[in-house]
Design a protein around this motif. Structure first.
Motif, PDB file in Angstrom:
ATOM      1  N   ASN A  54      59.866  30.044 -80.262  1.00 29.88           N
ATOM      2  CA  ASN A  54      61.147  29.488 -80.710  1.00 29.88           C
ATOM      3  C   ASN A  54      61.677  30.192 -81.949  1.00 29.88           C
ATOM      4  OD1 ASN A  54      62.526  26.979 -79.527  1.00 29.88           O
ATOM      5  ND2 ASN A  54      60.354  26.596 -79.169  1.00 29.88           N
ATOM      6  N   LEU A  55      60.752  30.491 -82.887  1.00 29.27           N
ATOM      7  CA  LEU A  55      61.220  31.085 -84.147  1.00 29.27           C
ATOM      8  C   LEU A  55      61.780  32.489 -83.966  1.00 29.27           C
ATOM      9  CD1 LEU A  55      58.798  29.775 -86.913  1.00 29.27           C
ATOM     10  CD2 LEU A  55      61.253  29.348 -86.684  1.00 29.27           C
ATOM     11  N   GLU A  56      61.269  33.179 -82.966  1.00 29.56           N
ATOM     12  CA  GLU A  56      61.794  34.523 -82.695  1.00 29.56           C
ATOM     13  C   GLU A  56      63.307  34.437 -82.457  1.00 29.56           C
ATOM     14  OE1 GLU A  56      60.481  37.499 -79.522  1.00 29.56           O
ATOM     15  OE2 GLU A  56      58.633  36.440 -80.116  1.00 29.56           O
ATOM     16  N   GLU A  57      63.690  33.483 -81.633  1.00 26.71           N
ATOM     17  CA  GLU A  57      65.109  33.329 -81.295  1.00 26.71           C
ATOM     18  C   GLU A  57      65.889  32.649 -82.433  1.00 26.71           C
ATOM     19  OE1 GLU A  57      65.775  31.683 -77.298  1.00 26.71           O
ATOM     20  OE2 GLU A  57      67.437  30.580 -78.190  1.00 26.71           O
ATOM     21  N   LYS A  58      65.301  31.574 -82.989  1.00 25.77           N
ATOM     22  CA  LYS A  58      66.028  30.799 -84.011  1.00 25.77           C
ATOM     23  C   LYS A  58      66.214  31.604 -85.291  1.00 25.77           C
ATOM     24  CE  LYS A  58      65.927  27.162 -81.317  1.00 25.77           C
ATOM     25  NZ  LYS A  58      65.368  27.159 -79.960  1.00 25.77           N
ATOM     26  N   ASN A  59      65.214  32.387 -85.667  1.00 23.76           N
ATOM     27  CA  ASN A  59      65.358  33.188 -86.886  1.00 23.76           C
ATOM     28  C   ASN A  59      66.400  34.281 -86.707  1.00 23.76           C
ATOM     29  OD1 ASN A  59      63.817  31.856 -88.737  1.00 23.76           O
ATOM     30  ND2 ASN A  59      61.923  32.962 -88.261  1.00 23.76           N
ATOM     31  N   PHE A  60      66.510  34.801 -85.491  1.00 26.49           N
ATOM     32  CA  PHE A  60      67.554  35.792 -85.208  1.00 26.49           C
ATOM     33  C   PHE A  60      68.927  35.137 -85.425  1.00 26.49           C
ATOM     34  CE2 PHE A  60      70.573  37.891 -82.393  1.00 26.49           C
ATOM     35  CZ  PHE A  60      70.371  39.228 -82.704  1.00 26.49           C
ATOM     36  N   LEU A  61      69.074  33.934 -84.859  1.00 19.87           N
ATOM     37  CA  LEU A  61      70.344  33.199 -84.980  1.00 19.87           C
ATOM     38  C   LEU A  61      70.651  32.872 -86.454  1.00 19.87           C
ATOM     39  CD1 LEU A  61      72.495  31.790 -83.122  1.00 19.87           C
ATOM     40  CD2 LEU A  61      71.085  29.739 -83.255  1.00 19.87           C
ATOM     41  N   LEU A  62      69.631  32.360 -87.142  1.00 19.09           N
ATOM     42  CA  LEU A  62      69.854  31.943 -88.533  1.00 19.09           C
ATOM     43  C   LEU A  62      70.199  33.128 -89.430  1.00 19.09           C
ATOM     44  CD1 LEU A  62      67.011  29.278 -89.049  1.00 19.09           C
ATOM     45  CD2 LEU A  62      69.474  28.862 -89.097  1.00 19.09           C
ATOM     46  N   THR A  63      69.457  34.232 -89.296  1.00 12.89           N
ATOM     47  CA  THR A  63      69.665  35.354 -90.213  1.00 12.89           C
ATOM     48  C   THR A  63      70.846  36.234 -89.789  1.00 12.89           C
ATOM     49  OG1 THR A  63      68.024  36.659 -89.014  1.00 12.89           O
ATOM     50  CG2 THR A  63      67.243  35.476 -90.957  1.00 12.89           C
ATOM     51  N   ARG A  64      70.915  36.571 -88.498  1.00 12.12           N
ATOM     52  CA  ARG A  64      71.918  37.539 -88.059  1.00 12.12           C
ATOM     53  C   ARG A  64      73.280  36.926 -87.782  1.00 12.12           C
ATOM     54  NH1 ARG A  64      68.825  41.979 -86.130  1.00 12.12           N
ATOM     55  NH2 ARG A  64      70.769  43.039 -85.628  1.00 12.12           N
ATOM     56  N   PHE A  65      73.294  35.689 -87.279  1.00  9.84           N
ATOM     57  CA  PHE A  65      74.592  35.092 -86.953  1.00  9.84           C
ATOM     58  C   PHE A  65      75.120  34.257 -88.113  1.00  9.84           C
ATOM     59  CE2 PHE A  65      77.296  31.792 -84.918  1.00  9.84           C
ATOM     60  CZ  PHE A  65      78.271  32.642 -84.398  1.00  9.84           C
ATOM     61  N   PHE A  66      74.236  33.417 -88.689  1.00  6.68           N
ATOM     62  CA  PHE A  66      74.700  32.537 -89.767  1.00  6.68           C
ATOM     63  C   PHE A  66      74.491  33.129 -91.163  1.00  6.68           C
ATOM     64  CE2 PHE A  66      73.854  29.246 -86.391  1.00  6.68           C
ATOM     65  CZ  PHE A  66      75.167  28.830 -86.253  1.00  6.68           C
ATOM     66  N   GLY A  67      73.785  34.235 -91.265  1.00  5.79           N
ATOM     67  CA  GLY A  67      73.565  34.883 -92.562  1.00  5.79           C
ATOM     68  C   GLY A  67      72.707  34.047 -93.494  1.00  5.79           C
ATOM     69  N   MET A  68      71.755  33.327 -92.932  1.00  2.66           N
ATOM     70  CA  MET A  68      70.886  32.480 -93.757  1.00  2.66           C
ATOM     71  C   MET A  68      69.478  33.054 -93.807  1.00  2.66           C
ATOM     72  SD  MET A  68      72.165  28.908 -92.139  1.00  2.66           S
ATOM     73  CE  MET A  68      71.121  27.838 -93.093  1.00  2.66           C
ATOM     74  N   ASN A  69      68.591  32.362 -94.553  1.00  2.00           N
ATOM     75  CA  ASN A  69      67.196  32.814 -94.591  1.00  2.00           C
ATOM     76  C   ASN A  69      66.474  32.389 -93.317  1.00  2.00           C
ATOM     77  OD1 ASN A  69      67.441  33.885 -97.158  1.00  2.00           O
ATOM     78  ND2 ASN A  69      66.993  31.900 -98.117  1.00  2.00           N
ATOM     79  N   GLY A  70      65.494  33.179 -92.947  1.00  2.00           N
ATOM     80  CA  GLY A  70      64.675  32.813 -91.786  1.00  2.00           C
ATOM     81  C   GLY A  70      63.650  31.750 -92.173  1.00  2.00           C
ATOM     82  N   ILE A  71      62.941  31.227 -91.176  1.00  2.00           N
ATOM     83  CA  ILE A  71      61.962  30.164 -91.405  1.00  2.00           C
ATOM     84  C   ILE A  71      60.562  30.712 -91.163  1.00  2.00           C
ATOM     85  CG2 ILE A  71      61.119  27.993 -90.363  1.00  2.00           C
ATOM     86  CD1 ILE A  71      64.050  27.141 -90.141  1.00  2.00           C
ATOM     87  N   SER A  72      59.629  30.402 -92.067  1.00  2.00           N
ATOM     88  CA  SER A  72      58.269  30.941 -91.958  1.00  2.00           C
ATOM     89  C   SER A  72      57.429  30.150 -90.954  1.00  2.00           C
ATOM     90  CB  SER A  72      57.608  30.902 -93.350  1.00  2.00           C
ATOM     91  OG  SER A  72      56.235  30.650 -93.235  1.00  2.00           O
TER      92      SER A  72
END
Ligand code: IMP
Length: 431
Positions: free
Chosen positions: A165-183
């Motif tokens: 899940n994090l592979e996809e969600k971190n892509f969305l958070l960082t690349r689309f929303f410009g936020m920090n990823g989740i560890s």
């Protein structure tokens, strides 16, 4: 034995918590079947206020079986906080009374981040969500990538699904929303601690419910939000992400529709809404302000001021139809004391037509809707101490009679104040 569903007939916040708490005296089993901690059920017992977001309101009665059903989305941190608080206040002593469905979905930190990020990005198009990650958690359920309670307590499966899940969600958070990823490690460690504490409660709740029902106990199925926030029948897209109508009580708890004996629709004596979306009877004047202040209309979850308006019977009639409501519980009648005249919306005038029991599904039509009002005489004498229908003022009694006639179903209960005792009980839904 009878099984009764309690749902909201408006946009949520109708006072389901108080009504479920009252009916729980007669029931042995209380089940929440949808939603998550977007809900906030306020209960006042002995002058003390308790707000529950996840645990069914029946927990405040000793010895009742309380179930968080498979249709829910659960934030484990919030659930544990709720358990701890209830224990601290000696309101929840026996752990064997609480059951969590192994099929319920887990709200993860990325759901909350995505919920907030989307609302910020959409600006004026936003839904006005509670920001609790509800929508994204249900999205993952439908996408079949969600984590369920059974996964949470299986270390290997949990780690694997989290990574995926994090592979996809971190892509969305960082690349689309410009936020920090989740560890991954931080979430894994935190949620593993929650898993250990929640493990004893997690089980196949459908079987527990069936056992109780087979033993001839009354069951209460507690909805959250309200009919007009339903994902299909609400004012889409300004709705929540689950089905809030009575049909979902079966799907969300794992019982068949043949087991249900009645449906109580909770209806506030006026209308409120939080978040964005159409509201035909909304008041922007001093009457609306007065209702907001007297009714203490602030969201129990987010603290947001609720929008207030006249009672809309077009909405309520649609709710009666959609959920097969067999009786209404009318709440906060006391809030209308001192308002004269009182209006009830009995139709929507729209493009030369008048609808009396139909809420349009096409939101663009709401721009042209004119409410058709009936005016009733108000009352000024207080009604908080009324304990039987005869104790009400003649005007408030007439208001209830009119409401019953328009809804086409009887009123089972009238609430005239926040406390358990501030109630007129006309008939039990279990009889
Ligand atoms: P969400 O459920 O957080 O996704 O929010 C979607 C919409 O439902 C928003 O307009 C919320 O204000 C509304 N909503 C969600 N839960 C409740 C509730 O318990 N009472 C009233 N409105 C709610």
């Amino acid at each position: 034995m009878a099984n009764v569903i309690v749902i909201g007939a408006q946009w949520g916040d109708e006072g389901k918590g108080k009504v479920v708490d009252l009916y729980a005296r007669e029931a042995e089993l209380i089940v929440r079947f949808q939603g998550g901690n977007n809900a906030g059920h306020t209960l006042v017992v002995g002058g003390k206020k308790t707000i529950l977001h996840l645990i069914p309101s029946g927990i405040l009665h000793k010895g009742k079986t309380c179930v968080l059903g498979n249709g829910m989305v659960i934030n484990p941190r919030v659930l544990l906080e709720e358990i701890d608080k209830l224990k601290e206040e000696h309101l929840f002593a026996d752990d064997t009374n609480l059951f969590i469905s192994e099929r319920a979905h887990v709200i993860m930190p990325y759901h909350i981040e995505i919920d907030g990020a989307r609302e910020n990005k959409w600006g004026c198009m936003k839904i006005g969500t509670t920001g609790r990650g509800i929508g994204p958690a249900y999205e993952d359920k439908a996408s079949r990538v969600g984590l369920r309670m059974a996964d949470l307590i299986n270390e290997t499966v949990f780690r694997e699904k989290l990574r995926h899940n994090l592979e996809e969600k971190n892509f969305l958070l960082t690349r689309f929303f410009g936020m920090n990823g989740i560890s991954e490690d931080a979430v894994f460690d935190e949620y593993s601690r929650y898993a250990e504490r929640l493990r004893p409660y997690i089980t196949d709740t459908s079987k527990i419910i069936e056992e109780k029902i087979c033993h001839g106990r009354h069951g209460l199925f507690e909805g959250a939000q309200g009919t007009h926030l339903d994902i299909d029948y609400g004012t889409y897209p300004f709705v929540t992400a689950s089905a809030t109508i009575a049909g979902n009580a079966c799907t969300g708890s794992g019982i068949g529709p043949t087991k249900i004996d009645g449906v109580v629709g909770i209806c506030k004596a006026y209308t409120t809404r939080v978040g964005q979306g159409p509201f035909v009877t909304e008041l922007f004047d001093e009457v609306g302000e007065r209702i907001q202040k007297t009714g203490q209309e602030f969201g129990a979850t987010t603290g947001r001021k609720r929008r207030c308006g006249w009672l809309d019977m077009v909405m309520v009639k649609q709710s009666v139809r959609l959920s097969g409501i067999t009786g209404l519980a009318v709440t906060k009648l006391d809030v209308l004391t001192g308002i004269n005249p009182i209006r009830i919306c009995v139709g929507y005038r729209c493009g030369g037509e008048t609808f009396r029991d139909y809420v349009p599904s096409d939101l663009s039509r709401f721009k042209d809707i004119e409410p058709v009002y009936e005016e009733l005489e108000g009352w000024s004498d207080p009604i908080e101490s009324a304990r039987s229908i005869g104790d009400l003022t003649s005007q408030s009694r007439r208001y209830i009679e009119r409401l019953e006639l328009l809804a086409g179903v009887p009123v089972n209960l009238i609430s005239v104040g926040p406390g358990r005792d501030d109630t007129i009980i006309l008939r039990s839904p279990f009889s």
